[in-house]
Design an enzyme around this catalytic site. Structure first.
Site, PDB file in Angstrom:
ATOM      1  N   ARG A 176     -11.808  -6.294 -17.450  1.00  6.01           N
ATOM      2  CA  ARG A 176     -12.795  -6.620 -16.236  1.00  6.01           C
ATOM      3  C   ARG A 176     -12.538  -6.801 -14.936  1.00  6.01           C
ATOM      4  NH1 ARG A 176     -14.659  -9.882 -20.626  1.00  6.01           N
ATOM      5  NH2 ARG A 176     -16.271  -8.831 -21.762  1.00  6.01           N
ATOM      6  N   HIS A 231     -21.174  15.472   2.966  1.00  6.55           N
ATOM      7  CA  HIS A 231     -20.717  15.128   1.464  1.00  6.55           C
ATOM      8  C   HIS A 231     -21.528  15.652   0.488  1.00  6.55           C
ATOM      9  CE1 HIS A 231     -17.176  13.125   3.465  1.00  6.55           C
ATOM     10  NE2 HIS A 231     -16.717  12.722   2.209  1.00  6.55           N
ATOM     11  N   HIS A 234     -11.273  18.732  -1.685  1.00  2.84           N
ATOM     12  CA  HIS A 234     -12.492  17.862  -1.244  1.00  2.84           C
ATOM     13  C   HIS A 234     -12.513  18.125   0.318  1.00  2.84           C
ATOM     14  CE1 HIS A 234     -15.134  14.569  -0.902  1.00  2.84           C
ATOM     15  NE2 HIS A 234     -14.448  14.039   0.216  1.00  2.84           N
ATOM     16  N   GLU A 271     -11.603  15.105   7.418  1.00  4.27           N
ATOM     17  CA  GLU A 271     -12.138  13.751   7.264  1.00  4.27           C
ATOM     18  C   GLU A 271     -12.146  12.865   8.610  1.00  4.27           C
ATOM     19  OE1 GLU A 271     -14.027  12.588   4.958  1.00  4.27           O
ATOM     20  OE2 GLU A 271     -13.175  13.302   2.777  1.00  4.27           O
ATOM     21  N   HIS A 285     -20.138  17.942  -2.284  1.00  6.20           N
ATOM     22  CA  HIS A 285     -19.782  17.681  -3.885  1.00  6.20           C
ATOM     23  C   HIS A 285     -20.527  18.721  -4.449  1.00  6.20           C
ATOM     24  CE1 HIS A 285     -19.319  12.806  -2.619  1.00  6.20           C
ATOM     25  NE2 HIS A 285     -18.190  13.605  -2.494  1.00  6.20           N
ATOM     26  N   ARG A 317     -23.015   2.546   5.316  1.00  3.53           N
ATOM     27  CA  ARG A 317     -21.877   2.995   4.814  1.00  3.53           C
ATOM     28  C   ARG A 317     -22.127   4.671   4.251  1.00  3.53           C
ATOM     29  NH1 ARG A 317     -17.204   0.712   0.766  1.00  3.53           N
ATOM     30  NH2 ARG A 317     -16.234   2.687   0.736  1.00  3.53           N
ATOM     31  N   LYS A 375     -13.640   3.356   9.848  1.00  2.00           N
ATOM     32  CA  LYS A 375     -13.959   3.144   8.663  1.00  2.00           C
ATOM     33  C   LYS A 375     -14.106   1.456   8.347  1.00  2.00           C
ATOM     34  CE  LYS A 375     -13.792   4.406   3.714  1.00  2.00           C
ATOM     35  NZ  LYS A 375     -13.843   5.454   2.838  1.00  2.00           N
ATOM     36  N   LYS A 430     -14.169   2.106  -2.860  1.00  2.00           N
ATOM     37  CA  LYS A 430     -14.758   3.050  -3.655  1.00  2.00           C
ATOM     38  C   LYS A 430     -13.743   3.533  -4.754  1.00  2.00           C
ATOM     39  CE  LYS A 430     -18.897   4.606  -1.219  1.00  2.00           C
ATOM     40  NZ  LYS A 430     -19.358   5.833  -0.733  1.00  2.00           N
ATOM     41  N   ASN A 454     -20.936   9.564   4.331  1.00  2.00           N
ATOM     42  CA  ASN A 454     -21.027  10.927   3.685  1.00  2.00           C
ATOM     43  C   ASN A 454     -21.754  11.856   4.550  1.00  2.00           C
ATOM     44  OD1 ASN A 454     -20.078  10.168   1.101  1.00  2.00           O
ATOM     45  ND2 ASN A 454     -21.712   8.605   0.876  1.00  2.00           N
ATOM     46  N   GLU A 506     -22.819  -0.111   0.024  1.00  3.32           N
ATOM     47  CA  GLU A 506     -23.661   1.080   0.598  1.00  3.32           C
ATOM     48  C   GLU A 506     -25.212   0.488   0.245  1.00  3.32           C
ATOM     49  OE1 GLU A 506     -21.585   4.956   0.128  1.00  3.32           O
ATOM     50  OE2 GLU A 506     -23.546   5.791  -0.267  1.00  3.32           O
TER      51      GLU A 506
HETATM   52  P1  NAD Z   1      -5.014  14.763  -3.972  1.00  2.00           P
HETATM   53  O1  NAD Z   1      -4.969  13.158  -4.439  1.00  2.00           O
HETATM   54  O2  NAD Z   1      -5.366  15.675  -4.960  1.00  2.00           O
HETATM   55  O3  NAD Z   1      -3.525  14.916  -3.518  1.00  2.00           O
HETATM   56  C1  NAD Z   1      -3.461  16.236  -3.070  1.00  2.00           C
HETATM   57  C2  NAD Z   1      -2.180  17.085  -3.581  1.00  2.00           C
HETATM   58  O4  NAD Z   1      -1.071  16.544  -2.851  1.00  2.00           O
HETATM   59  C3  NAD Z   1      -2.110  16.600  -4.942  1.00  2.00           C
HETATM   60  O5  NAD Z   1      -1.418  17.837  -5.620  1.00  2.00           O
HETATM   61  C4  NAD Z   1      -0.903  15.433  -4.871  1.00  2.00           C
HETATM   62  O6  NAD Z   1      -0.067  15.593  -5.838  1.00  2.00           O
HETATM   63  C5  NAD Z   1      -0.014  15.940  -3.531  1.00  2.00           C
HETATM   64  N1  NAD Z   1       0.464  14.954  -2.775  1.00  2.00           N
HETATM   65  C6  NAD Z   1      -0.006  13.498  -2.491  1.00  2.00           C
HETATM   66  N2  NAD Z   1       0.915  13.235  -1.489  1.00  2.00           N
HETATM   67  C7  NAD Z   1       1.872  14.054  -1.440  1.00  2.00           C
HETATM   68  C8  NAD Z   1       2.962  14.059  -0.654  1.00  2.00           C
HETATM   69  N3  NAD Z   1       3.080  13.070   0.449  1.00  2.00           N
HETATM   70  N4  NAD Z   1       3.771  15.072  -0.358  1.00  2.00           N
HETATM   71  C9  NAD Z   1       3.581  16.283  -1.231  1.00  2.00           C
HETATM   72  N5  NAD Z   1       2.323  16.391  -2.042  1.00  2.00           N
HETATM   73  C10 NAD Z   1       1.648  15.319  -2.003  1.00  2.00           C
HETATM   74  O7  NAD Z   1      -6.104  14.913  -2.672  1.00  2.00           O
HETATM   75  P2  NAD Z   1      -6.577  13.890  -1.635  1.00  2.00           P
HETATM   76  O8  NAD Z   1      -7.000  15.080  -0.817  1.00  2.00           O
HETATM   77  O9  NAD Z   1      -5.578  13.071  -1.255  1.00  2.00           O
HETATM   78  O10 NAD Z   1      -7.723  13.153  -2.370  1.00  2.00           O
HETATM   79  C11 NAD Z   1      -8.947  13.811  -2.737  1.00  2.00           C
HETATM   80  C12 NAD Z   1      -9.728  12.957  -3.549  1.00  2.00           C
HETATM   81  O11 NAD Z   1      -9.983  11.701  -2.604  1.00  2.00           O
HETATM   82  C13 NAD Z   1     -11.128  13.545  -3.972  1.00  2.00           C
HETATM   83  O12 NAD Z   1     -11.247  13.046  -5.409  1.00  2.00           O
HETATM   84  C14 NAD Z   1     -12.119  12.624  -3.282  1.00  2.00           C
HETATM   85  O13 NAD Z   1     -13.329  12.509  -3.990  1.00  2.00           O
HETATM   86  C15 NAD Z   1     -11.389  11.144  -3.106  1.00  2.00           C
HETATM   87  N6  NAD Z   1     -11.953  10.536  -1.905  1.00  2.00           N
HETATM   88  C16 NAD Z   1     -12.269   9.226  -2.173  1.00  2.00           C
HETATM   89  C17 NAD Z   1     -12.647   8.350  -1.225  1.00  2.00           C
HETATM   90  C18 NAD Z   1     -13.073   6.985  -1.269  1.00  2.00           C
HETATM   91  O14 NAD Z   1     -13.661   6.464  -0.635  1.00  2.00           O
HETATM   92  N7  NAD Z   1     -12.751   6.515  -2.579  1.00  2.00           N
HETATM   93  C19 NAD Z   1     -13.042   8.888   0.075  1.00  2.00           C
HETATM   94  C20 NAD Z   1     -12.881  10.207   0.281  1.00  2.00           C
HETATM   95  C21 NAD Z   1     -12.071  11.329  -0.660  1.00  2.00           C
HETATM   96  N1  GLY Z   2     -15.652   8.194   1.885  1.00  4.65           N
HETATM   97  C1  GLY Z   2     -17.069   7.451   1.830  1.00  4.65           C
HETATM   98  C2  GLY Z   2     -16.982   5.961   1.686  1.00  4.65           C
HETATM   99  O1  GLY Z   2     -15.890   5.312   1.601  1.00  4.65           O
HETATM  100  O2  GLY Z   2     -18.097   5.406   1.638  1.00  4.65           O
END
Ligand code: NAD
Ligand code: GLY
Length: 359
Positions: A122, A250, A267, A186, A254, A243, A228, A144, A247, A238
């Site tokens: 939990r 987005h 992404h 972003e 998505h 917030r 942010k 998130k 998006n 949100e």
């Molecule tokens: P990712 O986590 O897939 O990383 C991209 C690639 O780079 C992966 O293959 C990873 O192994 C590699 N990598 C990571 N760090 C590295 C480094 N320093 N050197 C070499 N390789 C490295 O992708 P991302 O773009 O970081 O994240 C995308 C995700 O984030 C999506 O799922 C998206 O939905 C999510 N997201 C979440 C929020 C939120 O608020 N929680 C906001 C925006 C995006």
């Molecule tokens: N990436 C959108 C949010 O965190 O609200």
């Protein structure tokens, strides 16, 4: 090192940004985690690059007891099966509620490890140690967490704030170009949403950002995190619509990611295309001028990111996916549009015919 603070009603936490921070992560984590046991969740690409540095930092006295869970990399693994594997490993190792999760990796690791921390017994504490540009400017801040479902992106998850965010800029040195430019989408997004002077700055400094100029990059990361953090402070869960502005682009993004299958487009690539489509739609609805929409497209084009939806995805399929977006209310597609660069708002009803026209 710069430290910003995310101020929430029930909690505040630091976002540390600087070079060499992973090697000093023990100090940051000791200040904010409740206990002395840390489960590091990372992926198979990041582990060989940065896991040793982090484990050495956590072993410096007073040492943390550490466990490591390594997952497969990539968006296609951000799912319930991986989430379950993480929880199973924590149970097998007798991880208790006084332990914390440390997410070492990009947004995929951060989202899924954060969700495991939110749900495990939990809820246990967690720290974000983002290693991609996208994660440092966006996903690691704000709480998130979640996973994808075959029917929709990020459809299962929880709000669960980290205890701290440690963004080591050195990690970006190894980030492949495709992931780096996807992260810049972003960054540009923040300017378009509510800070036109930052959007202007991005336009002027695009070449420096693409060249990974240290000064430009550091400024962009700090400014993005500040924006942010401020938005999250105003509307953590949100609810007010504030917030939801984060998006911008987005809903389109998505739909592209889910429509193609998670992982085909990054992404950030889908977000870049979504920004262009949101700007184009805003122009079509007379909210902004064609020249302003063209400005958005020009920035995305200079970044080498996609301007058009994938040809293999029909407009009809996109609109169907968009109707499942989390922002929608009462069956109406809600979209973030622009009144001007730097002035995004949530539009409560957009005629699907208008969306189809821009697709
Ligand atoms: P990712 O986590 O897939 O990383 C991209 C690639 O780079 C992966 O293959 C990873 O192994 C590699 N990598 C990571 N760090 C590295 C480094 N320093 N050197 C070499 N390789 C490295 O992708 P991302 O773009 O970081 O994240 C995308 C995700 O984030 C999506 O799922 C998206 O939905 C999510 N997201 C979440 C929020 C939120 O608020 N929680 C906001 C925006 C995006
Ligand atoms: N990436 C959108 C949010 O965190 O609200």
């Amino acid at each position: 090192m710069k430290t910003l603070t995310v101020e929430l009603a029930h909690k505040r936490y630091p976002v540390h940004i600087g070079r060499g921070l992973l090697a000093a992560a023990g100090d940051c984590l000791r200040d904010c985690l409740p206990g002395r046991r840390v489960v590091v969740v990372t992926d198979e690409v990041v582990a060989p690059l940065y896991l040793d540095t982090l484990l050495r930092a956590l072993a410096s006295p007073p040492a943390f007891e550490t466990d490591v869970i390594e997952i497969a990399h990539g968006e296609e693994h951000k799912n319930l099966a991986t989430f379950e594997r993480i929880c199973t490993r924590m149970l097998e190792r007798g991880v208790g509620r006084d332990a914390a999760v440390a997410a070492l990796g990009g947004g995929v690791v951060g989202d899924i490890a954060g969700f495991a921390a939110a749900a495990y017994q939990r809820g246990i504490a967690f720290a974000q140690l983002p290693t991609t540009l996208l994660a440092q400017v966006d996903s690691a801040v704000g709480g998130k967490t979640g996973v994808n479902h075959a029917l929709g992106k990020n459809m299962i998850g929880a709000f669960h704030q980290p205890c701290c965010v440690v963004s080591d800029l050195d990690t970006l040195d190894t980030l492949p170009p495709r992931h780096y430019t996807a992260g810049l989408a972003e960054v540009v997004k923040y300017g378009l949403i509510l800070d036109v002077s930052f959007f202007d700055w991005c336009e002027r400094n695009l070449d420096a950002l693409l060249a990974r100029d240290e000064q430009a990059l550091t400024f962009a990361i700090e400014r993005s995190c500040r924006i942010k953090a401020a938005v999250v402070a105003e509307d953590e869960l949100e609810r007010s619509g504030r917030r939801a502005l984060l998006n911008l682009g987005h809903t389109f993004a998505h739909a592209i990611e889910t429509g193609l299958g998670h992982g085909r487009w990054l992404h950030g690539e889908a977000v870049a295309c979504g920004l262009v489509l949101a700007a184009r739609l805003s122009a079509r609805l007379g909210l902004i001028g064609d020249a302003e929409a063209q400005r958005v497209a020009a920035v995305v084009e200079r970044l080498g990111l996609p301007l058009e939806k994938p040809a293999e995805l029909s407009a009809e399929a996109m609109i169907r996916r968009m109707s499942l977006d989390k922002k929608n209310l009462g069956g109406r597609t809600r979209l973030v549009l622009m009144r001007a660069p730097g002035e995004a708002f949530v539009s409560d009803h957009t005629d699907p015919a208008e969306i189809e026209a821009v697709l």
